[in-house]
Design an enzyme around this catalytic site. Structure first.
Site, PDB file in Angstrom:
ATOM      1  N   GLU A  29     -11.279   6.039  -2.234  1.00 34.76           N
ATOM      2  CA  GLU A  29     -11.243   6.461  -0.825  1.00 34.76           C
ATOM      3  C   GLU A  29     -12.366   5.785  -0.028  1.00 34.76           C
ATOM      4  OE1 GLU A  29      -8.495   7.595  -0.285  1.00 34.76           O
ATOM      5  OE2 GLU A  29      -8.316   9.766  -0.434  1.00 34.76           O
ATOM      6  N   ASP A  54       0.826  -1.211   0.000  1.00 36.43           N
ATOM      7  CA  ASP A  54       0.000   0.000   0.000  1.00 36.43           C
ATOM      8  C   ASP A  54       0.858   1.258   0.000  1.00 36.43           C
ATOM      9  OD1 ASP A  54      -2.741   0.595  -0.308  1.00 36.43           O
ATOM     10  OD2 ASP A  54      -2.775   1.509   1.663  1.00 36.43           O
ATOM     11  N   GLU A  77      -0.038  10.684   5.491  1.00 36.52           N
ATOM     12  CA  GLU A  77      -0.190   9.242   5.300  1.00 36.52           C
ATOM     13  C   GLU A  77       1.154   8.593   4.961  1.00 36.52           C
ATOM     14  OE1 GLU A  77      -4.054   8.442   3.666  1.00 36.52           O
ATOM     15  OE2 GLU A  77      -3.164   6.878   2.431  1.00 36.52           O
ATOM     16  N   GLU A 132      -9.655  -3.113  -6.169  1.00 36.53           N
ATOM     17  CA  GLU A 132      -9.567  -3.159  -4.698  1.00 36.53           C
ATOM     18  C   GLU A 132      -9.656  -4.611  -4.203  1.00 36.53           C
ATOM     19  OE1 GLU A 132      -8.850  -0.882  -2.427  1.00 36.53           O
ATOM     20  OE2 GLU A 132      -8.848   0.873  -3.712  1.00 36.53           O
TER      21      GLU A 132
HETATM   22  C1  NSP Z   1      -5.382   0.151  -2.486  1.00 34.30           C
HETATM   23  C2  NSP Z   1      -5.806   1.384  -1.771  1.00 34.30           C
HETATM   24  N1  NSP Z   1      -7.046   1.888  -1.963  1.00 34.30           N
HETATM   25  C3  NSP Z   1      -7.404   3.038  -1.286  1.00 34.30           C
HETATM   26  C4  NSP Z   1      -6.552   3.669  -0.448  1.00 34.30           C
HETATM   27  C5  NSP Z   1      -7.018   4.894   0.301  1.00 34.30           C
HETATM   28  N2  NSP Z   1      -6.336   6.049  -0.106  1.00 34.30           N
HETATM   29  C6  NSP Z   1      -5.312   3.123  -0.292  1.00 34.30           C
HETATM   30  N3  NSP Z   1      -4.405   3.672   0.560  1.00 34.30           N
HETATM   31  N4  NSP Z   1      -4.920   1.960  -0.934  1.00 34.30           N
END
Ligand code: NSP
Length: 222
Positions: A141, A48, A89, A211
């Site tokens: 999001e 991520d 983040e 996702e």
């Molecule tokens: C795969 C993914 N999807 C959504 C997000 C949220 N910004 C994230 N950090 N990573």
């Protein structure tokens, strides 16, 4: 509140199977019931981080599109706040990686991640309209918000050491930010041509599919 103009809510209902697949994935359910395998969590964290770094230019490209195409100046303020949050983040990922002993500089992106980042890149093209990009932004999001908020609901057994992660996306403020993105998306879709409308729906589906693949990768099932 859902009304005639709440196109996004209508799409979520229409694609509820896929939407539930993305927001109630076993990876999330395992965090929620406390059975998460920590190696899966670390894999997610490392992958991520790569995704979030690619998300920065994606949001920057939406900022440019909003500046060129939006007639509502507050859109820029919201997108800019999302960008600022990403700065925090990225710092959080670095701190969290240190805590878990994950070396972020040697992470090899997994195919599911590469594919998702390529999809983001395709939307950065100046030819892609603001309406389409903001639809993707809202959906991306929202999946995290709905997923991680579920891990904090009453009755969840989320391990103490993962609660901060869940708070990051599951908090109320992030929920309000997602609602604001949804309002912009609905406003744009109300005025969209049939062609744009269909394209935006496909983009929502693609985000949800990516996702699901991202969670699958994190779990180590692909
Ligand atoms: C795969 C993914 N999807 C959504 C997000 C949220 N910004 C994230 N950090 N990573």
């Amino acid at each position: 509140m859902e009304g005639k103009s709440d196109i996004t809510a209508m799409w979520i209902k229409k694609h509820s199977l896929l939407y539930t697949g993305a927001t109630r994935h076993p990876f999330i359910l395992n965090i929620r019931d406390g059975s998460i395998d920590i190696s899966s969590f670390k894999r997610w964290l490392a992958q991520d981080y790569i995704f979030v770094r690619a998300f920065v230019p994606f949001i920057a490209s939406i900022l440019v599109k909003a500046w060129k195409e939006s007639d509502v100046s507050s859109d820029i303020d919201l997108i800019l706040s999302g960008m600022a949050a990403l700065n925090d983040e990225i710092a959080w990922f670095k701190k969290e990686a240190l805590k878990w002993g994950v070396a972020l500089n040697s992470v090899v992106p997994h195919k599911a991640n590469v594919d998702y980042c390529r999809f983001l890149e395709s939307l950065m093209n100046p030819d892609v309209e603001y309406t389409l990009a903001i639809t993707a932004f809202w959906a991306i999001e929202t999946v995290y918000q709905e997923s991680f908020a579920h891990c904090l609901e009453d009755g969840s057994k989320t391990p103490e050491e993962l609660k901060e992660t869940c708070q990051r996306w599951g908090n109320e403020g992030f929920g309000q930010y997602c609602s604001s993105l949804q309002n912009i998306t609905n406003r744009r879709l109300e005025k969209a041509s049939d062609d744009m409308f269909s394209k935006a729906e496909v983009i929502l589906i693609r985000v949800l599919e990516h996702e699901v693949e991202f969670w699958n990768m994190s779990r180590g099932t692909i």
